[in-house]
Design a protein around this motif. Structure first.
Motif, mmCIF file in Angstrom:
data_model
loop_
_atom_site.group_PDB
_atom_site.id
_atom_site.type_symbol
_atom_site.label_atom_id
_atom_site.label_comp_id
_atom_site.label_asym_id
_atom_site.label_seq_id
_atom_site.Cartn_x
_atom_site.Cartn_y
_atom_site.Cartn_z
ATOM 1 N N ILE A 1 39.832 37.940 37.626
ATOM 2 C CA ILE A 1 40.527 39.219 37.465
ATOM 3 C C ILE A 1 39.757 40.331 38.165
ATOM 4 O O ILE A 1 40.342 41.172 38.867
ATOM 5 N N GLU A 2 38.450 40.336 38.012
ATOM 6 C CA GLU A 2 37.623 41.365 38.659
ATOM 7 C C GLU A 2 37.735 41.270 40.182
ATOM 8 O O GLU A 2 37.860 42.284 40.874
ATOM 9 N N HIS A 3 37.700 40.054 40.694
ATOM 10 C CA HIS A 3 37.804 39.865 42.145
ATOM 11 C C HIS A 3 39.158 40.347 42.655
ATOM 12 O O HIS A 3 39.244 41.035 43.681
ATOM 13 N N ARG A 4 40.208 40.002 41.936
ATOM 14 C CA ARG A 4 41.552 40.422 42.352
ATOM 15 C C ARG A 4 41.686 41.938 42.313
ATOM 16 O O ARG A 4 42.299 42.539 43.211
ATOM 17 N N ASN A 5 41.143 42.579 41.304
ATOM 18 C CA ASN A 5 41.239 44.038 41.202
ATOM 19 C C ASN A 5 40.498 44.727 42.341
ATOM 20 O O ASN A 5 40.978 45.719 42.910
ATOM 21 N N ARG A 6 39.322 44.214 42.690
ATOM 22 C CA ARG A 6 38.561 44.799 43.811
ATOM 23 C C ARG A 6 39.323 44.625 45.123
ATOM 24 O O ARG A 6 39.390 45.544 45.940
ATOM 25 N N ALA A 7 39.888 43.430 45.314
ATOM 26 C CA ALA A 7 40.629 43.163 46.552
ATOM 27 C C ALA A 7 41.855 44.054 46.651
ATOM 28 O O ALA A 7 42.184 44.570 47.729
ATOM 29 N N ALA A 8 42.563 44.272 45.527
ATOM 30 C CA ALA A 8 43.761 45.122 45.535
ATOM 31 C C ALA A 8 43.413 46.579 45.785
ATOM 32 O O ALA A 8 44.152 47.301 46.464
ATOM 33 N N ASP B 1 35.350 31.447 39.990
ATOM 34 C CA ASP B 1 36.502 31.238 39.114
ATOM 35 C C ASP B 1 37.776 31.249 39.962
ATOM 36 O O ASP B 1 37.966 32.127 40.787
ATOM 37 N N THR B 2 38.633 30.260 39.757
ATOM 38 C CA THR B 2 39.827 30.153 40.589
ATOM 39 C C THR B 2 40.747 31.352 40.418
ATOM 40 O O THR B 2 40.903 31.883 39.333
ATOM 41 N N ILE B 3 41.376 31.741 41.506
ATOM 42 C CA ILE B 3 42.229 32.930 41.533
ATOM 43 C C ILE B 3 43.375 32.837 40.538
ATOM 44 O O ILE B 3 43.779 33.818 39.942
ATOM 45 N N ILE B 4 43.937 31.646 40.357
ATOM 46 C CA ILE B 4 45.161 31.585 39.570
ATOM 47 C C ILE B 4 44.903 31.405 38.083
ATOM 48 O O ILE B 4 45.851 31.254 37.318
ATOM 49 N N PHE B 5 43.642 31.439 37.649
ATOM 50 C CA PHE B 5 43.359 31.410 36.220
ATOM 51 C C PHE B 5 42.981 32.805 35.747
ATOM 52 O O PHE B 5 42.700 33.695 36.532
#
Length: 378
Positions: A67-74, A57-61
């Motif tokens: 959302i899960e990927h972004r939260n793990r990365a943060a 799933d694209t990052i900017i959607f």
């Protein structure tokens, strides 16, 4: 009865030939623009059909996977930022093993959001945690002004300049952006000595005549070239026709290509804090819809003085910006993207709306630091 000389006839024929050639070029450019618009409409109609689910799933959607990927990365990123900051303050050379970058995108009046985010980070003395800060377009202005004024002595440019009716005098026609107002403000507010003393290296992104992104190191430029580089980064071709000269080379807007994430990853950076003004592009920056924006851009570019490569890059800017974020989808990259929950159009002159976006940007930054328990009191 007056007599027409042979010389005057030749002059008149030559003028008429020049006029016909000019008219022929305009007709060809218009035909080319119309053909491109028709192709875009066909592509847009095809895109209306539901697309199959994609595993990445694209990052900017707003997809759940993104959302899960972004939260793990943060959650991996912020402990690294805090460790980096401790090592820098202790003058421990081990800090060089953690390469960090802070990136600010553009967006005209909507960039008041990442200006406020950057102010929060400066207020809590977090900026020394970054090896590199990169600004594109209005983000370049924000970075240069705020970094060179640690005491906050720079007024409110978004109320006084970007949201002023004098700054944007038209919605789409070239040469309608009053960069002279911004240039005067930069000369009055940028502290060049302080800018060169800051720990993070500061670069601004621009676009060269071949339509390629370039990073200009402000600490290596003269005062005059520094101002010119910031102005070049903040001069979108659909508002400013012809580019800005920086030490003999002409550059255009730095936000055409999106942030230089791929380039920085290739240089070893693995920790990114991205301050975005309108991540989900809920407010179309020029017109009411992406399709209308694309048509408007193609028509505007027929009048452009820029080389073909720059015009094409400008038309494809949305695709380039989205593609830039895709480089973050890697298990070895730690990142966060902070964006306000509201935005305004880049040429907005509604100061109340601009103020709401500023408050939303500040709120988003504070919420990010609180969510990941970043130690603020040092």
């Amino acid at each position: 009865m007056s007599r027409v000389t042979e010389g005057s006839v030749r002059q008149r024929v030559g003028f008429e030939n020049d006029t016909r050639s000019s008219l022929r070029r305009k007709i060809e450019n218009t035909k080319e623009a119309i053909t491109s618009v028709v192709q875009e409409v066909r592509i847009f109609r095809r895109q209306l059909k539901p697309a199959p689910a994609h595993p990445e799933d694209t990052i900017i959607f707003r997809g759940a996977q993104a959302i899960e990927h972004r939260n793990r990365a943060a959650s991996r990123l912020w402990p690294n930022i805090e460790r980096k900051l401790r090592l820098v303050r202790d003058k421990d050379p081990a800090h060089q093993n953690i390469k960090t970058a802070l990136l600010l995108d553009g967006g005209g009046a909507t960039a008041v959001a990442n200006a406020k985010m950057l102010e929060v980070m400066q207020r809590y003395d977090l900026l020394d945690a970054f090896d590199l800060i990169v600004g594109a377009s209005a983000g370049a202005c924000n970075a240069a002004v705020i970094l060179s004024n640690p005491k906050g002595d720079y007024g409110n440019p978004y109320q006084d300049i970007f949201a002023s009716p004098k700054f944007f005098r038209s919605n789409i026609l070239p040469e309608k952006m009053q960069l002279g107002l911004l240039e005067e403000y930069l000369w009055d507010t940028v502290d060049f000595d302080e800018l060169r003393r800051t720990r993070p290296n500061l670069k601004v992104q621009v676009t060269d005549r071949y339509g390629k992104p370039r990073l200009l190191d402000l600490k290596r430029l003269s005062n005059r070239a520094t101002i010119a580089a910031i102005l070049a980064s903040a001069a979108p071709p659909f508002y400013w026709n012809g580019g800005i000269d920086v030490d003999g080379t002409t550059y255009a807007d730095g936000n055409i290509h999106g942030l230089p994430i791929e380039k920085l990853i290739s240089e070893g950076y693995t920790n990114f804090v991205i301050l975005s003004n309108d991540l989900f592009e809920e407010v179309d920056t020029l017109t009411a819809s992406p399709l209308k924006e694309n048509i408007a851009l193609r028509l505007a570019m027929t009048k452009s003085k820029y080389p073909r490569a720059v015009r094409d890059a400008t038309i494809d800017r949305r695709k380039s910006r989205k593609a830039a974020y895709q480089n973050l989808i890697r298990p070895d990259i730690n990142f966060t993207i902070i964006s306000p929950d509201i935005a305004v159009a880049m040429q907005s002159t509604n100061k109340n709306d601009v103020q709401k976006v500023a408050e939303a940007g500040e709120r988003a930054m504070v919420e990010e630091l609180t969510r990941y328990d970043v130690a603020l009191a040092r």
